[in-house]
Design a protein around this motif. Structure first.
Motif, PDB file in Angstrom:
ATOM      1  N   LEU A 145     103.676  12.290  76.374  1.00  0.00           N
ATOM      2  CA  LEU A 145     103.648  13.740  76.534  1.00  0.00           C
ATOM      3  C   LEU A 145     104.827  14.129  77.418  1.00  0.00           C
ATOM      4  N   LEU A 146     105.860  14.685  76.803  1.00  0.00           N
ATOM      5  CA  LEU A 146     107.075  15.054  77.534  1.00  0.00           C
ATOM      6  C   LEU A 146     106.949  16.469  78.090  1.00  0.00           C
ATOM      7  N   ASP A 147     107.773  16.756  79.080  1.00  0.00           N
ATOM      8  CA  ASP A 147     107.886  18.098  79.660  1.00  0.00           C
ATOM      9  C   ASP A 147     106.580  18.571  80.297  1.00  0.00           C
ATOM     10  N   VAL A 148     105.904  17.651  80.979  1.00  0.00           N
ATOM     11  CA  VAL A 148     104.694  18.019  81.723  1.00  0.00           C
ATOM     12  C   VAL A 148     105.065  18.055  83.202  1.00  0.00           C
ATOM     13  N   PRO A 149     105.162  19.244  83.799  1.00  0.00           N
ATOM     14  CA  PRO A 149     105.493  19.302  85.223  1.00  0.00           C
ATOM     15  C   PRO A 149     104.338  18.823  86.083  1.00  0.00           C
ATOM     16  N   LEU A 150     104.655  18.364  87.268  1.00  0.00           N
ATOM     17  CA  LEU A 150     103.633  17.857  88.171  1.00  0.00           C
ATOM     18  C   LEU A 150     102.598  18.939  88.486  1.00  0.00           C
ATOM     19  N   THR A 151     103.040  20.203  88.486  1.00  0.00           N
ATOM     20  CA  THR A 151     102.120  21.309  88.793  1.00  0.00           C
ATOM     21  C   THR A 151     101.072  21.500  87.695  1.00  0.00           C
ATOM     22  N   SER A 152     101.278  20.887  86.528  1.00  0.00           N
ATOM     23  CA  SER A 152     100.307  21.009  85.432  1.00  0.00           C
ATOM     24  C   SER A 152      99.235  19.932  85.494  1.00  0.00           C
ATOM     25  N   ILE A 153      99.301  19.056  86.510  1.00  0.00           N
ATOM     26  CA  ILE A 153      98.342  17.959  86.637  1.00  0.00           C
ATOM     27  C   ILE A 153      97.481  18.180  87.872  1.00  0.00           C
ATOM     28  N   GLN A 154      96.186  18.197  87.680  1.00  0.00           N
ATOM     29  CA  GLN A 154      95.234  18.349  88.779  1.00  0.00           C
ATOM     30  C   GLN A 154      94.414  17.078  88.908  1.00  0.00           C
ATOM     31  N   LYS A 155      94.408  16.498  90.113  1.00  0.00           N
ATOM     32  CA  LYS A 155      93.579  15.320  90.373  1.00  0.00           C
ATOM     33  C   LYS A 155      92.192  15.804  90.792  1.00  0.00           C
ATOM     34  N   VAL A 156      91.201  15.416  89.998  1.00  0.00           N
ATOM     35  CA  VAL A 156      89.835  15.868  90.232  1.00  0.00           C
ATOM     36  C   VAL A 156      89.109  14.953  91.211  1.00  0.00           C
ATOM     37  N   SER A 157      89.265  13.642  91.035  1.00  0.00           N
ATOM     38  CA  SER A 157      88.599  12.679  91.904  1.00  0.00           C
ATOM     39  C   SER A 157      89.339  11.355  91.823  1.00  0.00           C
ATOM     40  N   SER A 158      89.001  10.447  92.727  1.00  0.00           N
ATOM     41  CA  SER A 158      89.655   9.137  92.770  1.00  0.00           C
ATOM     42  C   SER A 158      88.607   8.032  92.855  1.00  0.00           C
ATOM     43  N   GLY A 159      89.043   6.802  92.550  1.00  0.00           N
ATOM     44  CA  GLY A 159      88.172   5.652  92.683  1.00  0.00           C
ATOM     45  C   GLY A 159      87.091   5.549  91.640  1.00  0.00           C
ATOM     46  N   ASN A 160      87.248   6.228  90.518  1.00  0.00           N
ATOM     47  CA  ASN A 160      86.239   6.161  89.464  1.00  0.00           C
ATOM     48  C   ASN A 160      86.265   4.796  88.783  1.00  0.00           C
ATOM     49  N   GLU A 161      85.086   4.302  88.435  1.00  0.00           N
ATOM     50  CA  GLU A 161      84.980   3.004  87.777  1.00  0.00           C
ATOM     51  C   GLU A 161      85.513   3.097  86.348  1.00  0.00           C
ATOM     52  N   ILE A 162      86.281   2.097  85.956  1.00  0.00           N
ATOM     53  CA  ILE A 162      86.814   2.043  84.594  1.00  0.00           C
ATOM     54  C   ILE A 162      86.068   0.933  83.857  1.00  0.00           C
ATOM     55  N   PRO A 163      85.250   1.258  82.862  1.00  0.00           N
ATOM     56  CA  PRO A 163      84.493   0.223  82.143  1.00  0.00           C
ATOM     57  C   PRO A 163      85.422  -0.809  81.516  1.00  0.00           C
ATOM     58  N   VAL A 164      84.976  -2.067  81.526  1.00  0.00           N
ATOM     59  CA  VAL A 164      85.765  -3.150  80.943  1.00  0.00           C
ATOM     60  C   VAL A 164      85.733  -3.028  79.424  1.00  0.00           C
ATOM     61  N   ASN A 165      86.891  -3.073  78.812  1.00  0.00           N
ATOM     62  CA  ASN A 165      87.000  -3.013  77.353  1.00  0.00           C
ATOM     63  C   ASN A 165      87.559  -4.341  76.855  1.00  0.00           C
ATOM     64  N   ARG A 166      86.678  -5.202  76.323  1.00  0.00           N
ATOM     65  CA  ARG A 166      87.129  -6.490  75.815  1.00  0.00           C
ATOM     66  C   ARG A 166      87.779  -6.307  74.452  1.00  0.00           C
ATOM     67  N   ILE A 167      88.990  -6.816  74.310  1.00  0.00           N
ATOM     68  CA  ILE A 167      89.725  -6.701  73.055  1.00  0.00           C
ATOM     69  C   ILE A 167      90.296  -8.072  72.702  1.00  0.00           C
ATOM     70  N   THR A 168      90.565  -8.265  71.426  1.00  0.00           N
ATOM     71  CA  THR A 168      91.210  -9.498  70.982  1.00  0.00           C
ATOM     72  C   THR A 168      92.635  -9.185  70.567  1.00  0.00           C
ATOM     73  N   ASN A 208      97.764 -16.481  73.574  1.00  0.00           N
ATOM     74  CA  ASN A 208      96.835 -16.701  72.467  1.00  0.00           C
ATOM     75  C   ASN A 208      95.407 -16.749  72.993  1.00  0.00           C
ATOM     76  N   ASP A 209      94.492 -16.047  72.287  1.00  0.00           N
ATOM     77  CA  ASP A 209      93.083 -16.028  72.695  1.00  0.00           C
ATOM     78  C   ASP A 209      92.160 -16.584  71.629  1.00  0.00           C
ATOM     79  N   GLY A 210      92.722 -17.284  70.637  1.00  0.00           N
ATOM     80  CA  GLY A 210      91.923 -17.809  69.545  1.00  0.00           C
ATOM     81  C   GLY A 210      91.833 -16.870  68.368  1.00  0.00           C
ATOM     82  N   PHE A 211      92.414 -15.677  68.481  1.00  0.00           N
ATOM     83  CA  PHE A 211      92.396 -14.708  67.387  1.00  0.00           C
ATOM     84  C   PHE A 211      93.799 -14.334  66.926  1.00  0.00           C
ATOM     85  N   GLY A 212      94.799 -14.718  67.690  1.00  0.00           N
ATOM     86  CA  GLY A 212      96.175 -14.407  67.346  1.00  0.00           C
ATOM     87  C   GLY A 212      97.060 -14.503  68.574  1.00  0.00           C
ATOM     88  N   ASP A 213      98.310 -14.119  68.400  1.00  0.00           N
ATOM     89  CA  ASP A 213      99.299 -14.190  69.477  1.00  0.00           C
ATOM     90  C   ASP A 213      99.806 -12.796  69.817  1.00  0.00           C
TER      91      ASP A 213
END
Length: 524
Positions: A145-168, A208-213
């Motif tokens: 997303l280009l041309d997004v000024p810093l003033t267009s971004i609002q930080k609502v909260s911090s330290g939120n947990e990010i669920p683990v997403n297992r991928i191959t 390699n994780d056993g599913f590809g490289d």
């Protein structure tokens, strides 16, 4: 009486007219409501100010898109959680990566270039971004997303947990745009070639994780660039893309030295791997079931004995309930065949099974010329040490069957196999207890004695994440279960995890049908 006779018909007519008037009024109201719905599908509703990243990315058709309230379906903002972290020096310069699941619970991410300000955004920051007026573009392979000024971004909260997403790696390679700019974990990853003790993470390495490289990229100036390469580890990181010709090529970037968890620093080579079996031949099964295996090293069974155990958990198999002695339960639940003579060369198939030595039951092609390490009359003889004589080693439908190979011939409730596989998942297989009861597994392409993400112990089939199993085929046809994959002896791991293929055999079938295309390959 006459008055009544005069007014009763009049009353009925009036009542009828009123009924028809009500019906016509209802129809008229319905038509007006319908016409109103045609003009506004959601009368009184308000369009969400937030557009999902999933929907936002669909606007890009190969050319830059100037974002407006109109082409964003009435929305102006995105909201999501930051997953990038510049503290380790391994993110694309100046980019933050944001992800959300606002659309159909589908995880999607996008990058926003912010220059030096990017380092001020940390994983777990929840932000709202006004993207009206921004430009959606793919720059150096990464959707941004280009041309997004810093003033267009609002930080609502911090330290939120990010669920683990297992991928191959196979997931990423098949759909790099889907996983781009999202945080994921690649489990049980290793490197080819094996790292030397002096090898470090810096540069591009083939993971390699056993599913590809996939390429694991570490900047030369990253804080963990000089860290030693692990033999096996879980790798947490963000998928970014680069362009190779007209195609997207995914690259996996860890964020810091905390983004990999070493699982092993040693190589453990499985001496015997299960590559296939037939559990239900055409006609009677007695003494015609057999198991196909492969030696990953030269094995003289007279000097280094092994054993095979089959478990049958049909409702009629005794003892019932959870297997108190695991693979050594015996009776009609488990049956053991020892392998204590013969020789199998590295990379070759060999067989264990009944005395029939035919490819698909009575009257079918003889495969007696193959390398039979043990053919055993299980119809008329009890198993070696445990297991009652039986007309069929395997269950054929419904509840689970299992197959395990053990080093040595002494098996107790605590003995761990060197390879194991299960067909179906029904029956009394595992209980957490106390006491805990079940069938022990080992680390394979399908199972883990310790959960690779939570690191909790899960030493049995059906405990923790150990739920993968094969599926039954049609009964009494003669399907051979081919377990095709690629085992790398040098790495001591499956570089292509086994997958089930069902080969329908006839009475005239030959060995090439179960040892040829689709069979397991040993990479040396």
């Amino acid at each position: 009486m006459a008055e009544t006779l005069i007014h009763e018909p009049y009353f009925n007519i009036q009542t009828s007219i009123m009924k028809h008037f009500k019906i016509l009024s209802l129809l008229l109201f319905t038509m007006v409501a319908f016409w109103s719905c045609e003009k506004d599908n959601y009368p009184g509703a308000k369009i969400s100010p937030f557009i999902a990243i999933y929907d936002l990315k669909t606007l890009y058709k190969g050319n830059d898109v100037k974002l407006t309230t109109g082409n964003m379906f009435g929305s102006d903002y995105i909201t999501g959680v930051v997953v990038s972290d510049h503290s380790g020096g391994n993110m694309p310069e100046g980019l933050i990566a944001v992800q959300d699941r606002r659309r159909l619970n589908q995880l999607r991410g996008i990058a926003i270039p912010l220059g030096d300000e990017a380092k001020n955004f940390l994983p777990g920051d929840s932000i709202v971004v006004n993207v009206n007026g921004a430009t959606l573009s793919r720059v150096n392979g990464i959707m941004q997303l280009l041309d997004v000024p810093l003033t267009s971004i609002q930080k609502v909260s911090s330290g939120n947990e990010i669920p683990v997403n297992r991928i191959t790696t196979a997931d990423i390679i098949s759909n790099p745009d889907k996983y781009e700019s999202t945080l994921g974990v690649i489990v049980k990853g290793g490197f080819d070639p094996l790292p030397a003790p002096t090898d470090v993470l810096s540069g591009d390495k083939l993971l390699n994780d056993g599913f590809g490289d996939i390429t694991l990229h570490t900047n030369a100036n990253a804080s963990f660039a000089d860290s030693a390469m692990p033999v096996s580890a879980n790798f947490y990181g963000i998928v970014f893309n680069k362009m190779i010709g007209d195609s997207l090529a995914p690259v996996f970037n860890m964020r810091s030295g905390d983004d990999y968890v070493t699982l092993s620093s040693t190589i453990e080579i499985t001496p015997i791997i299960i590559t296939g079996f037939i559990s239900d031949v055409k006609g009677g099964d007695g003494n015609y079931e057999y198991i196909q295996m492969m030696a990953t090293q030269d094995i003289d069974f007279s000097k280094t004995p092994f054993s095979v155990v089959v478990t049958n958990n049909a409702n009629a198999s005794t003892p019932t309930g959870y297997p108190a002695n695991g693979w050594a339960t015996g009776d009609k639940r488990t049956y053991k065949i020892n392998m204590s003579s013969g020789f199998a060369a590295k990379g070759t198939f060999f067989y264990v099974g009944g005395t029939g030595k035919s490819i698909n039951g009575s009257g079918s092609t003889s495969i007696a010329s193959s390398n039979w390490i043990r053919s055993y009359d299980y119809v008329n003889n009890d198993g070696d040490d445990f297991g009652r004589k039986t007309g069929g080693l395997f269950a054929n439908s419904g509840n689970a069957s299992g197959l395990a190979v053990f080093r040595g011939t002494e098996i107790t409730v605590d003995t761990k196999p060197v390879d194991v596989i299960f067909i179906s998942s029904g029956g009394s297989l595992y209980t957490a207890g106390p006491p805990e009861k079940g069938y022990k597994i080992t680390n394979t392409d399908w199972y883990d004695v310790r959960n690779p993400i939570t690191l909790e112990n899960q030493p049995y089939y059906k405990s923790g994440a150990n739920t993968l199993c094969m599926t039954y085929t049609t009964k009494d046809v003669g399907y051979f279960y081919v377990l095709g994959g690629e085992y790398n002896v040098k790495l001591g791991k499956w570089v292509k995890a086994r997958t089930q293929s069902n080969v329908e055999l006839t009475k005239e079938s030959t060995l090439i049908e179960i040892e040829g295309e689709g069979a397991t390959i040993l990479k040396q």
